[in-house]
Design a protein around this motif. Structure first.
Motif, PDB file in Angstrom:
ATOM      1  N   VAL A 156       0.846  -1.202   0.000  1.00 24.46           N
ATOM      2  CA  VAL A 156       0.000   0.000   0.000  1.00 24.46           C
ATOM      3  C   VAL A 156       0.874   1.242   0.000  1.00 24.46           C
ATOM      4  N   ARG A 157       1.907   1.268   0.821  1.00 25.04           N
ATOM      5  CA  ARG A 157       2.817   2.424   0.886  1.00 25.04           C
ATOM      6  C   ARG A 157       3.519   2.637  -0.461  1.00 25.04           C
ATOM      7  N   GLU A 158       3.951   1.553  -1.094  1.00 21.29           N
ATOM      8  CA  GLU A 158       4.599   1.664  -2.405  1.00 21.29           C
ATOM      9  C   GLU A 158       3.636   2.251  -3.436  1.00 21.29           C
ATOM     10  N   LEU A 159       2.411   1.771  -3.445  1.00 21.18           N
ATOM     11  CA  LEU A 159       1.420   2.253  -4.404  1.00 21.18           C
ATOM     12  C   LEU A 159       1.035   3.703  -4.118  1.00 21.18           C
ATOM     13  N   LEU A 160       0.939   4.068  -2.847  1.00 20.22           N
ATOM     14  CA  LEU A 160       0.672   5.475  -2.503  1.00 20.22           C
ATOM     15  C   LEU A 160       1.805   6.365  -3.003  1.00 20.22           C
ATOM     16  N   ALA A 161       3.037   5.875  -2.918  1.00 17.52           N
ATOM     17  CA  ALA A 161       4.196   6.659  -3.364  1.00 17.52           C
ATOM     18  C   ALA A 161       4.178   6.904  -4.869  1.00 17.52           C
ATOM     19  N   THR A 162       3.435   6.089  -5.623  1.00 15.35           N
ATOM     20  CA  THR A 162       3.322   6.302  -7.064  1.00 15.35           C
ATOM     21  C   THR A 162       2.307   7.384  -7.405  1.00 15.35           C
ATOM     22  N   GLY A 163       1.540   7.799  -6.397  1.00 15.52           N
ATOM     23  CA  GLY A 163       0.524   8.821  -6.626  1.00 15.52           C
ATOM     24  C   GLY A 163      -0.876   8.259  -6.750  1.00 15.52           C
ATOM     25  N   ASP A 183      -2.012   3.062 -16.704  1.00 17.82           N
ATOM     26  CA  ASP A 183      -1.976   3.914 -17.894  1.00 17.82           C
ATOM     27  C   ASP A 183      -2.605   5.278 -17.600  1.00 17.82           C
ATOM     28  N   GLY A 184      -3.707   5.288 -16.876  1.00 16.20           N
ATOM     29  CA  GLY A 184      -4.351   6.549 -16.508  1.00 16.20           C
ATOM     30  C   GLY A 184      -3.450   7.413 -15.634  1.00 16.20           C
ATOM     31  N   GLN A 185      -2.772   6.776 -14.670  1.00 15.49           N
ATOM     32  CA  GLN A 185      -1.870   7.520 -13.778  1.00 15.49           C
ATOM     33  C   GLN A 185      -0.675   8.053 -14.555  1.00 15.49           C
ATOM     34  N   LEU A 186      -0.122   7.255 -15.478  1.00 14.44           N
ATOM     35  CA  LEU A 186       1.006   7.720 -16.293  1.00 14.44           C
ATOM     36  C   LEU A 186       0.588   8.900 -17.162  1.00 14.44           C
ATOM     37  N   SER A 187      -0.589   8.834 -17.722  1.00 12.58           N
ATOM     38  CA  SER A 187      -1.108   9.924 -18.551  1.00 12.58           C
ATOM     39  C   SER A 187      -1.274  11.202 -17.719  1.00 12.58           C
ATOM     40  N   LYS A 188      -1.802  11.034 -16.509  1.00 14.61           N
ATOM     41  CA  LYS A 188      -1.961  12.185 -15.607  1.00 14.61           C
ATOM     42  C   LYS A 188      -0.605  12.787 -15.260  1.00 14.61           C
ATOM     43  N   LEU A 189       0.378  11.947 -14.981  1.00 17.48           N
ATOM     44  CA  LEU A 189       1.722  12.449 -14.674  1.00 17.48           C
ATOM     45  C   LEU A 189       2.318  13.190 -15.859  1.00 17.48           C
ATOM     46  N   ASP A 190       2.128  12.661 -17.065  1.00 15.15           N
ATOM     47  CA  ASP A 190       2.617  13.345 -18.272  1.00 15.15           C
ATOM     48  C   ASP A 190       1.978  14.725 -18.394  1.00 15.15           C
ATOM     49  N   ASP A 191       0.669  14.801 -18.143  1.00  9.18           N
ATOM     50  CA  ASP A 191      -0.027  16.092 -18.194  1.00  9.18           C
ATOM     51  C   ASP A 191       0.517  17.049 -17.130  1.00  9.18           C
TER      52      ASP A 191
END
Length: 147
Positions: free
Chosen positions: A49-56, A87-95
């Motif tokens: 959970v902590r690792e996944l939270l750290a990804t945003g 994929d959605g999170q990566l797209s958000k980070l790119d934006d």
């Protein structure tokens, strides 16, 4: 193990562990005296959970993808909804990165019009390389994870 022991072993406060449980990220059983008892694998779950939270990812997304993670160790099973969320999170980070670069350029332009020293140029943008879908799950662990 009791909540205090889980907190000690994971470095996560008891209050946060209760929150994870509230959010459906962590499970416990109750003793006859009402104390929470966690299974030994709860340590791995909290770390994941902590690792996944750290990804945003937020707790709703984590609740959805947590069943896709391996019970121990890094990596995920082949879950379509995991890929969609990543994929959605990566797209958000790119934006977000593009917006920050736009803001930096605007601020640099403003500074150039003032009597202030011109700021150092921005470092070359880091282009995220999205993983290509492969035949199996990834076993690579994140290089660094905030706790």
């Amino acid at each position: 193990m009791l909540i205090g022991e889980l907190a000690r072993r994971t470095g996560v406060s008891t209050r946060l562990l209760r929150y994870y449980e509230e959010q459906g990220l962590l499970r416990s059983e109750r003793d006859s005296n009402g104390y929470r008892r966690y299974a030994p694998e709860a340590v791995d779950t909290v770390r994941r959970v902590r690792e996944l939270l750290a990804t945003g990812l937020n707790t709703d997304a984590i609740r959805t993808v947590l069943p896709c993670t391996h019970s121990a160790g890094p990596g995920v099973r082949d879950c379509a909804h995991f890929t969609d969320i990543v994929d959605g999170q990566l797209s958000k980070l790119d934006d977000d990165i593009a917006e920050l670069q736009r803001r930096r350029a605007a601020l640099t332009d403003y500074a150039a019009l003032s009597d202030l020293p011109t700021p150092a140029p921005a470092p070359a943008p880091v282009t995220a390389q999205r993983p290509t879908p492969g035949p199996g799950p990834s076993s690579a662990a994140p290089s660094s994870v905030a706790s």
